[in-house]
Every structure is written in structure tokens, then in C-alpha cells.
Write a protein that holds these residues in place. Structure first.
Motif, mmCIF file in Angstrom:
data_model
loop_
_atom_site.group_PDB
_atom_site.id
_atom_site.type_symbol
_atom_site.label_atom_id
_atom_site.label_comp_id
_atom_site.label_asym_id
_atom_site.label_seq_id
_atom_site.Cartn_x
_atom_site.Cartn_y
_atom_site.Cartn_z
ATOM 1 N N PRO A 1 0.830 -1.203 0.000
ATOM 2 C CA PRO A 1 0.000 0.000 0.000
ATOM 3 C C PRO A 1 0.871 1.263 0.000
ATOM 4 O O PRO A 1 1.875 1.332 0.703
ATOM 5 N N GLY A 2 0.492 2.200 -0.851
ATOM 6 C CA GLY A 2 1.255 3.438 -0.990
ATOM 7 C C GLY A 2 2.238 3.423 -2.145
ATOM 8 O O GLY A 2 2.708 4.465 -2.575
ATOM 9 N N ARG B 1 3.630 3.356 -5.891
ATOM 10 C CA ARG B 1 3.107 4.075 -7.060
ATOM 11 C C ARG B 1 3.551 3.389 -8.344
ATOM 12 O O ARG B 1 4.689 2.972 -8.475
ATOM 13 N N GLU C 1 -1.830 4.763 -7.391
ATOM 14 C CA GLU C 1 -1.342 4.490 -6.044
ATOM 15 C C GLU C 1 -2.018 3.227 -5.523
ATOM 16 O O GLU C 1 -3.252 3.142 -5.495
ATOM 17 N N VAL D 1 -3.634 0.674 -3.125
ATOM 18 C CA VAL D 1 -4.374 0.812 -1.871
ATOM 19 C C VAL D 1 -4.283 -0.485 -1.064
ATOM 20 O O VAL D 1 -3.908 -0.468 0.110
ATOM 21 N N THR E 1 -4.712 8.789 -9.450
ATOM 22 C CA THR E 1 -4.559 10.113 -8.850
ATOM 23 C C THR E 1 -4.903 11.231 -9.820
ATOM 24 O O THR E 1 -5.185 12.339 -9.386
#
Length: 66
Positions: free
Chosen positions: A5-6, A8, A13, A15, A32
Motif C-alpha cells: 500500500p502506498g 506508485r 497508487e 491501496v 490520482t
């Protein structure tokens, strides 16, 4: 490829992971740029290198692009 998670991938991004199997891993992610939830599937290299699998995978995606 295990994504956390986080992480890219371009404008996406990660989740949370949704599932994994012989055809790859699926993650819930956030676009995003458009601020919407999407799913990302990461194919293993042996699957991604198989033209027949890529063609079938592309056909599977075509309805979702409409």
C-alpha cells in the motif's frame, strides 16, 4: 512482484491487494489523475511474454474501456 500500500505505478497508487493466482496479482488502486478507484493486474513475466495470453487478456479488457 508484491506491491505494498502506498506504492506508485505512474499515476496509480496501490491501496490494497485483492487477490493472487496463476495469472497474476490484483490490487485495488487509486488513479490520482482522475481521483477514482481502479483495479490493477500485474502479470508474471512468463504469462506476459506469451502472445496468446496477452491477446486473451487484452480482449478481456476491451469491454471495460468503453
Amino acid at each position: 512482484m508484491l506491491l505494498t500500500p502506498g506504492a506508485r505505478l505512474g499515476p496509480y497508487e496501490i491501496v490494497t491487494p485483492l487477490g493472487a493466482g496463476g495469472m497474476g496479482e490484483v490490487y485495488r488502486a487509486r488513479d490520482t489523475r482522475l481521483d477514482r478507484t481502479i483495479a490493477i493486474k500485474i502479470l508474471p513475466s512468463d504469462v506476459a511474454d506469451d502472445r496468446g495470453v496477452r491477446n486473451a487478456f487484452g480482449a478481456k479488457l476491451a469491454p471495460s474501456r468503453a
